[in-house]
Design a protein around this motif. Structure first.
Motif, PDB file in Angstrom:
ATOM      1  N   PHE A   1       0.798  -1.220   0.000  1.00  0.00           N
ATOM      2  CA  PHE A   1       0.000   0.000   0.000  1.00  0.00           C
ATOM      3  C   PHE A   1       0.832   1.272   0.000  1.00  0.00           C
ATOM      4  O   PHE A   1       0.304   2.358   0.127  1.00  0.00           O
ATOM      5  CB  PHE A   1      -0.980   0.003   1.175  1.00  0.00           C
ATOM      6  CG  PHE A   1      -2.095  -0.952   0.952  1.00  0.00           C
ATOM      7  CD1 PHE A   1      -3.220  -0.560   0.266  1.00  0.00           C
ATOM      8  CD2 PHE A   1      -1.991  -2.260   1.367  1.00  0.00           C
ATOM      9  CE1 PHE A   1      -4.244  -1.445   0.032  1.00  0.00           C
ATOM     10  CE2 PHE A   1      -3.010  -3.152   1.135  1.00  0.00           C
ATOM     11  CZ  PHE A   1      -4.145  -2.748   0.465  1.00  0.00           C
TER      12      PHE A   1
ATOM     13  N   ARG B   1       1.507   3.119   4.930  1.00  0.00           N
ATOM     14  CA  ARG B   1       0.955   1.846   5.362  1.00  0.00           C
ATOM     15  C   ARG B   1       1.896   1.108   6.309  1.00  0.00           C
ATOM     16  O   ARG B   1       1.460   0.383   7.182  1.00  0.00           O
ATOM     17  CB  ARG B   1       0.705   0.993   4.113  1.00  0.00           C
ATOM     18  CG  ARG B   1       0.227  -0.427   4.348  1.00  0.00           C
ATOM     19  CD  ARG B   1      -1.214  -0.474   4.751  1.00  0.00           C
ATOM     20  NE  ARG B   1      -1.366  -0.903   6.115  1.00  0.00           N
ATOM     21  CZ  ARG B   1      -2.527  -1.127   6.694  1.00  0.00           C
ATOM     22  NH1 ARG B   1      -3.644  -0.926   6.058  1.00  0.00           N
ATOM     23  NH2 ARG B   1      -2.606  -1.513   7.930  1.00  0.00           N
TER      24      ARG B   1
ATOM     25  N   LEU C   1     -18.281  -2.940   5.695  1.00  0.00           N
ATOM     26  CA  LEU C   1     -17.068  -2.231   6.118  1.00  0.00           C
ATOM     27  C   LEU C   1     -16.759  -2.408   7.600  1.00  0.00           C
ATOM     28  O   LEU C   1     -15.617  -2.673   7.990  1.00  0.00           O
ATOM     29  CB  LEU C   1     -17.219  -0.739   5.785  1.00  0.00           C
ATOM     30  CG  LEU C   1     -16.097   0.190   6.248  1.00  0.00           C
ATOM     31  CD1 LEU C   1     -14.801  -0.113   5.523  1.00  0.00           C
ATOM     32  CD2 LEU C   1     -16.493   1.656   6.043  1.00  0.00           C
TER      33      LEU C   1
ATOM     34  N   PHE D   1      -4.976  -6.376   2.106  1.00  0.00           N
ATOM     35  CA  PHE D   1      -6.367  -6.580   1.693  1.00  0.00           C
ATOM     36  C   PHE D   1      -6.354  -7.242   0.323  1.00  0.00           C
ATOM     37  O   PHE D   1      -5.647  -6.786  -0.575  1.00  0.00           O
ATOM     38  CB  PHE D   1      -7.110  -5.241   1.614  1.00  0.00           C
ATOM     39  CG  PHE D   1      -7.214  -4.542   2.946  1.00  0.00           C
ATOM     40  CD1 PHE D   1      -8.287  -4.779   3.784  1.00  0.00           C
ATOM     41  CD2 PHE D   1      -6.222  -3.664   3.371  1.00  0.00           C
ATOM     42  CE1 PHE D   1      -8.380  -4.155   5.021  1.00  0.00           C
ATOM     43  CE2 PHE D   1      -6.302  -3.031   4.607  1.00  0.00           C
ATOM     44  CZ  PHE D   1      -7.381  -3.279   5.433  1.00  0.00           C
TER      45      PHE D   1
ATOM     46  N   GLU E   1     -16.366  -2.477  -4.622  1.00  0.00           N
ATOM     47  CA  GLU E   1     -17.550  -1.778  -4.121  1.00  0.00           C
ATOM     48  C   GLU E   1     -18.172  -2.581  -2.994  1.00  0.00           C
ATOM     49  O   GLU E   1     -18.735  -3.655  -3.203  1.00  0.00           O
ATOM     50  CB  GLU E   1     -18.573  -1.542  -5.240  1.00  0.00           C
ATOM     51  CG  GLU E   1     -19.749  -0.710  -4.740  1.00  0.00           C
ATOM     52  CD  GLU E   1     -20.671  -0.230  -5.852  1.00  0.00           C
ATOM     53  OE1 GLU E   1     -20.175   0.073  -6.948  1.00  0.00           O
ATOM     54  OE2 GLU E   1     -21.889  -0.164  -5.604  1.00  0.00           O
TER      55      GLU E   1
ATOM     56  N   GLY F   1     -22.497   0.872  -1.454  1.00  0.00           N
ATOM     57  CA  GLY F   1     -21.804   1.587  -2.515  1.00  0.00           C
ATOM     58  C   GLY F   1     -20.476   2.207  -2.129  1.00  0.00           C
ATOM     59  O   GLY F   1     -19.869   2.940  -2.912  1.00  0.00           O
ATOM     60  N   ILE F   2     -19.999   1.912  -0.924  1.00  0.00           N
ATOM     61  CA  ILE F   2     -18.679   2.410  -0.519  1.00  0.00           C
ATOM     62  C   ILE F   2     -17.608   1.774  -1.398  1.00  0.00           C
ATOM     63  O   ILE F   2     -17.642   0.572  -1.658  1.00  0.00           O
ATOM     64  CB  ILE F   2     -18.431   2.061   0.963  1.00  0.00           C
ATOM     65  CG1 ILE F   2     -19.274   2.974   1.843  1.00  0.00           C
ATOM     66  CG2 ILE F   2     -16.949   2.149   1.313  1.00  0.00           C
ATOM     67  CD1 ILE F   2     -19.303   2.549   3.290  1.00  0.00           C
ATOM     68  N   VAL F   3     -16.667   2.590  -1.864  1.00  0.00           N
ATOM     69  CA  VAL F   3     -15.601   2.055  -2.710  1.00  0.00           C
ATOM     70  C   VAL F   3     -14.300   1.952  -1.916  1.00  0.00           C
ATOM     71  O   VAL F   3     -13.760   2.960  -1.445  1.00  0.00           O
ATOM     72  CB  VAL F   3     -15.386   2.925  -3.965  1.00  0.00           C
ATOM     73  CG1 VAL F   3     -14.209   2.379  -4.781  1.00  0.00           C
ATOM     74  CG2 VAL F   3     -16.652   2.950  -4.812  1.00  0.00           C
ATOM     75  N   TRP F   4     -13.831   0.718  -1.749  1.00  0.00           N
ATOM     76  CA  TRP F   4     -12.530   0.465  -1.137  1.00  0.00           C
ATOM     77  C   TRP F   4     -11.500   0.600  -2.258  1.00  0.00           C
ATOM     78  O   TRP F   4     -11.575  -0.095  -3.261  1.00  0.00           O
ATOM     79  CB  TRP F   4     -12.515  -0.942  -0.540  1.00  0.00           C
ATOM     80  CG  TRP F   4     -11.335  -1.227   0.323  1.00  0.00           C
ATOM     81  CD1 TRP F   4     -10.210  -1.910  -0.025  1.00  0.00           C
ATOM     82  CD2 TRP F   4     -11.167  -0.842   1.689  1.00  0.00           C
ATOM     83  NE1 TRP F   4      -9.347  -1.962   1.042  1.00  0.00           N
ATOM     84  CE2 TRP F   4      -9.903  -1.316   2.104  1.00  0.00           C
ATOM     85  CE3 TRP F   4     -11.956  -0.126   2.596  1.00  0.00           C
ATOM     86  CZ2 TRP F   4      -9.420  -1.101   3.393  1.00  0.00           C
ATOM     87  CZ3 TRP F   4     -11.469   0.080   3.877  1.00  0.00           C
ATOM     88  CH2 TRP F   4     -10.222  -0.406   4.263  1.00  0.00           C
ATOM     89  N   GLY F   5     -10.543   1.507  -2.081  1.00  0.00           N
ATOM     90  CA  GLY F   5      -9.739   1.944  -3.215  1.00  0.00           C
ATOM     91  C   GLY F   5      -8.750   0.949  -3.795  1.00  0.00           C
ATOM     92  O   GLY F   5      -8.470   0.985  -4.994  1.00  0.00           O
ATOM     93  N   LYS F   6      -8.205   0.065  -2.969  1.00  0.00           N
ATOM     94  CA  LYS F   6      -7.112  -0.797  -3.437  1.00  0.00           C
ATOM     95  C   LYS F   6      -7.200  -2.175  -2.812  1.00  0.00           C
ATOM     96  O   LYS F   6      -7.443  -2.304  -1.612  1.00  0.00           O
ATOM     97  CB  LYS F   6      -5.753  -0.216  -3.004  1.00  0.00           C
ATOM     98  CG  LYS F   6      -5.200   0.895  -3.852  1.00  0.00           C
ATOM     99  CD  LYS F   6      -3.772   1.196  -3.379  1.00  0.00           C
ATOM    100  CE  LYS F   6      -3.180   2.409  -4.064  1.00  0.00           C
ATOM    101  NZ  LYS F   6      -1.813   2.689  -3.580  1.00  0.00           N
TER     102      LYS F   6
END
Lengths: 283, 283
Positions: free
Chosen positions: A14, A18, A76, A96, A105, A109-114
């Motif tokens: 990350f 991180r 989440l 992750f 997603e 609708g929360i978007v976990w970026g990576k």
């Protein structure tokens, strides 16, 4: 700082911010975690910190690797609690991974970026499968195959909430006691696991550890830290995250909730009050 | 489904899966929240649900808008708890906004995938400012200006953990009681706010509401729901997220922690045990 730690930092997926090294440099609350097991504060070989050295890794050991499985629709809060707890323990590496890698997603609708790809992870020390209100993505054969492979190679196979059903479906929990969200806990029996209604469940001396629904992830993670690093480490983290709960009501479990509240859940989650809600995506 | 709800769905910034309509279609746990205030279960004008109708909006009212402020270095668990609680309340719209918009790198290198720009948000019903272990990003003049503007226009000005210091620095908390993480709560006085060591604090009949450190966000959010939608709504959400805490130790607050644990925090967060830790980015 040892070579081991630098290696761990360099291959951390990350990037900046991180790693434990960066966390230490920030000088914030996260740096405090480094005190546990840090040589500066070890009282000697008889201190509780020294005794647990190596169980989850001291500041100079190879980092203890934690893999959190995320997938579309995931909840989440099931893993945000454990992530915070584990991140405050020194010399841990939290990764992750998801079935396809990249952004995921989550529920609402929360978007976990990576995220990394599950298939790209060779092994982990502790596998954590969090839950969802719809297990379709986690129960696809391709995802199940990778989760089973990683569970078989892990020292600790863990789950929170309905993530226990994802693990159970792989077959790895056959004959093992496990927790799950109260609305689904008895569905575990369908896959040969032994439903346990407690908020935290450990079997095979900690090879299998699980938490109940959603917020149980915090209690679960503190007990994992207690198991792996000793009570002082868990107490320090508990203090840092101010886990001094004071819920407004006694309504967090069916045993305590008012009948009219239970009736509302039963109408929407048929069978839930008996732990037998047919969560979408289970079959 | 009313036109108001469809409008709310269409302009929702996170697309499919985020809206209440989609949540209902999923049929998962999140759908259960829709029962609270849902006409099918209203017992009549004297039921507790009917009495609270309109306070946070019923299923046919315009959605109650909640804006969560995120920023680089922010602590995920500070707002993951409130997000989960609020998402389970029907007819709420939760948005995330940051100083620059787009993806935001939170504490520990976690990447939050999507956010709007603070400057692009006209107004919100409830502003929530979560905390961080480093407030540099949140305390930049450009961010402070937008946070103050949104706070002035909001019905409810709220914060969790050190987010209270971000709000206080804008000047909006002058003469108001507020909570914060125990290590920083007395720093609030520097900006004219009145430090309150409780886990949840409400002032001006709920115009200002705040929570203590990190995990306090869950208790905070349940009390906000109780205030805005009544006790049955809060009890139902508490049951759904299985908030039946059972911490392994009595170590979640300095009043309870063992002296050696406190000494470790004091060494790393000087002044923290007096609530006077100089958190980075405060000045």
């Amino acid at each position: 700082m040892s070579d081991d730690r630098d290696d761990a930092t360099d291959d951390f997926p990350f990037g900046k911010g991180r790693s434990r090294r960066d966390a230490l440099m920030l000088g914030g609350l996260s740096a405090l975690g480094a005190l546990v097991g840090g040589s500066a504060l070890l009282g000697g070989p008889t201190s509780s910190f020294a005794q647990t050295k190596g169980a989850i890794g001291s500041a100079t050991d190879k980092p203890f690797d934690i893999l959190i499985v995320i997938y579309p629709g995931g909840t989440l809060l099931d893993f945000a609690g454990p992530n915070e707890v584990f991140a405050l323990v020194p010399n841990t590496r939290i990764r992750f991974a998801s079935p396809d890698g990249g952004p995921v997603e989550l529920q609402y609708g929360i978007v976990w970026g990576k995220s990394e790809r599950l298939a790209d992870i060779e092994r982990t020390d502790l596998l954590l499968v969090p839950g969802a209100a719809d297990l379709t993505a986690a129960n696809k054969p391709s995802a199940q195959k990778e989760i089973l492979r990683l569970a078989q190679g892990a020292k600790h196979v863990t789950s929170v909430c309905t993530g226990s059903l994802v693990l159970a479906k792989t077959g790895i929990l056959k004959g093992k006691r496990s927790a799950s969200h109260w609305a689904t806990v008895n569905m575990l029996a369908k896959y040969g696991a032994i439903p346990d209604p407690q908020r935290f469940v450990s079997d095979d001396n900690g090879r299998f550890m699980s938490g109940g629904g959603v917020t149980s992830g915090i209690d679960f993670a503190l007990r994992v830290v207690e198991k792996l690093r000793g009570p002082a480490a868990a107490q320090l983290v508990q203090l840092l995250i101010e886990y001094d709960p004071n819920p407004p009501f006694k309504s967090g479990h069916p045993r305590d909730a008012r009948p009219e509240i239970l009736a509302m859940t039963e109408k929407e989650l048929p069978g839930g009050t008996k732990g037998l809600w047919q969560i979408p995506g289970l079959d």
